[in-house]
Design an enzyme around this catalytic site. Structure first.
Site, PDB file in Angstrom:
ATOM      1  N   ASP A 169      51.069  42.308  24.925  1.00  0.00           N
ATOM      2  CA  ASP A 169      50.532  40.964  25.020  1.00  0.00           C
ATOM      3  C   ASP A 169      49.398  40.864  26.034  1.00  0.00           C
ATOM      4  OD1 ASP A 169      50.160  38.276  24.799  1.00  0.00           O
ATOM      5  OD2 ASP A 169      51.897  37.741  26.015  1.00  0.00           O
ATOM      6  N   ASP A 368      42.418  37.667  22.293  1.00  0.00           N
ATOM      7  CA  ASP A 368      43.866  37.735  22.445  1.00  0.00           C
ATOM      8  C   ASP A 368      44.478  38.649  21.389  1.00  0.00           C
ATOM      9  OD1 ASP A 368      46.402  37.096  23.466  1.00  0.00           O
ATOM     10  OD2 ASP A 368      46.660  35.527  21.957  1.00  0.00           O
TER      11      ASP A 368
END
Ligand SMILES: *[C@@H]1O[C@H](CO)[C@@H](O)[C@H](O)[C@H]1NC(C)=O
Ligand SMILES: *[C@@H]1O[C@H](CO)[C@@H](O)[C@H](O)[C@H]1NC(C)=O
Ligand SMILES: *[C@@H]1O[C@H](CO)[C@@H](O)[C@H](O)[C@H]1NC(C)=O
Length: 488
Positions: A169, A368
């Site tokens: 992440d 992201d």
């Protein structure tokens, strides 16, 4: 074997370039192979594909250690190839992914809003945080995001290492793993990590720099407790410790600060925990003083794997963009996007649309790994969508699907050509996207959608659909993000 692989890779490149001279169409980035894409979505759910994607299948891991001493490498697997799916067809799979994606975007925006309002450092219990979240965002989607990561890595924790799949992440910093004894653990595919079986498990005391770097911590009997809330009602709470982390089956890094989560709620179902790749002090790259890291996200519907590498230079010929940091929150990686072109024409979007406001910490565009669909500021999205529609007047339109408002019925087509879409950066560089990174199938019967979406927030997000098949390198030492198409 390895020599052969290298030779074969070389040969493929050579063959592809030779082929492109005789068959210009198939190497054209605007070209979309509709029938092959449809067959692939059907193949995922056909009966004899059971051997390809059974739930929780064992995938290949334990890649040989990389040659350079400073370079480290993890395997990277799409969620589907690790976990399989309980969905009954490609349409419901798509809708489930898009629902997870909306929860992810909401969580990112909530995190930024909380920081900008200066309340993240306060000692919030998960419940209080949830209340704050609700105040800011209206109803929150609680615990439904079912694993916001689409990409997992095989990581060993402890000595001897317990191997488990972890979510990667770039949108958060604190590493953590579900930990025995569980007060509340969600279901995971691998056995729960048991600190009692590890010789390197070391609780951190409260005066350590690692403990003090936590946003939310508590001191109990001079040991450090951590808590991370993900803004959508999901959270993990437990002991903050140092442990040995092993990857590639053999390379071990000692003394990594990691949360040993005894109470874990919500997110990340299926994975044992999370490796934080954000820009904050506690993230994995920061802890190993990495000068760079890169990942390549293979097609989410494939069962091939790629790697997450640390301290390895970007492949030659990469398109670079300035990497910008937000002084209000060091987690996210902002990209200095200056414009977008469709069919080679720069859209009339004010460059300030994409700018991060240094004073307020508002706005900007982040890259992201966990968000699927790129979100663009509404004005920019509308200009882009309108230009794309103008260039696709010859294609049969279809109704919108979930967050997509521009879809096509390509069931009668073998292949199509679509307008090119490129990102332009403030350093004058341009990244053209391959058609399959923005015309994506949403079912198995030929509906394809233009895979971008508007956001009413000032924050734009470059998502992983647009990053697929591209090695994305975060050059932390030189503040650059580099994109290398077709370098998985
Ligand atoms: C606090 O730590 C001491 C020494 O490590 C230990 O003997 C004691 O049981 C701990 N107390 C609690 C409440 O955990
Ligand atoms: C990273 O750098 C810090 C500060 O320079 C140092 O204390 C730490 O040992 C380094 N960590 C690694 C893994 O090299
Ligand atoms: C797509 O077009 C085909 C004909 O080309 C038609 O048979 C089919 O019903 C259409 N699908 C949808 C969802 O409208």
């Amino acid at each position: 074997m390895e020599k052969f692989a290298v030779f074969f890779a070389f040969f493929s490149v050579f063959a592809a370039s030779a082929l492109s001279r005789t068959l210009p169409i198939s190497s054209n980035p605007n070209f979309l192979d509709v029938s092959a894409t449809i067959s692939k979505t059907q193949g995922l759910f056909s009966h004899n594909s059971k051997s390809v994607l059974p739930s929780m299948r064992e995938v290949h891991h334990g890649r040989p250690a990389v040659s350079s001493h400073s370079a480290l490498s993890f395997d990277l697997h799409p969620r589907l190839s690790v976990r399989g799916t309980s969905e009954k067809n490609y349409k419901t799979l798509t809708l489930a992914r898009l629902a997870r994606d909306s929860a992810r975007v909401k969580a990112i925006q909530t995190r930024l809003d909380l920081v900008r309002l200066g309340i993240v450092k306060a000692d919030l219990t998960p419940l209080e945080a949830e209340v704050e979240t609700e105040k800011l965002e209206g109803p929150v989607i609680s615990g439904t995001s079912q694993g916001s990561g689409e990409y997992f890595s095989r990581v060993g924790v402890g000595n001897p290492p317990t191997q488990a799949y972890m979510v990667l992440d770039t949108g958060s910093d604190v590493n953590w793993v579900q930990c025995a004894p569980c007060a509340d653990c969600y279901q995971q595919a691998d056995p729960i990590f048991d600190p009692g079986l590890s010789s390197t498990f070391t609780p951190l005391t409260c005066d350590t720099q690692q403990c003090r770097s936590l946003d939310v911590s508590e001191c109990r009997n001079d040991t450090c407790l951590y808590e991370v809330s993900y803004g959508d009602g999901s959270y993990t709470v437990g002991d903050f410790v140092t442990e040995t982390v092993t990857f590639g089956g053999s390379q071990a890094v000692d003394n990594i600060a990691i949360g040993c989560g005894h109470t874990n709620e919500g997110l990340f179902v299926g994975a044992a925990g999370l490796i934080g790749l954000g820009g904050g002090k506690l993230s994995f790259p920061s802890q190993i003083n990495a000068t760079s890291f890169s990942y390549c996200l293979v097609d989410r519907d494939s069962d091939s794997a790629s790697t997450l590498d640390f301290n390895a230079a970007a492949p030659p010929g990469a398109v670079t963009a300035p990497l910008v940091r937000n002084s209000k929150l060091d987690t996210f990686y902002y990209l200095d996007l200056s414009g977008i072109s469709v069919s080679g024409e720069l859209l009339p979007i004010s460059p300030s649309t994409f700018k991060l406001n240094e004073d307020s910490g508002n706005g900007g565009v982040i890259v992201d790994s966990g968000t699927a669909v790129t979100r663009l500021q509404t004005e920019a999205y509308n200009a882009m969508r309108d230009a794309f529609k103008r260039g696709t007047g010859h294609l049969p339109a279809a109704d919108g699907v979930a967050l997509f408002d521009t879809c096509y019925n390509l069931s009668s087509k073998k292949s199509v050509e679509v307008p090119t879409v490129s990102f332009h950066f403030s350093n004058g560089k341009e990244l053209g996207l391959p058609a399959k990174n923005y015309m994506i199938p949403v079912d198995s019967s030929g509906t394809f959608c233009f895979a971008f979406a508007p956001t009413s927030s000032a924050l734009g997000i470059i998502g992983n659909v647009q990053q697929q098949g591209t090695r994305v390198s975060y050059d932390l030492a030189n503040s650059l993000i580099a994109f290398s198409p077709n370098k998985c």
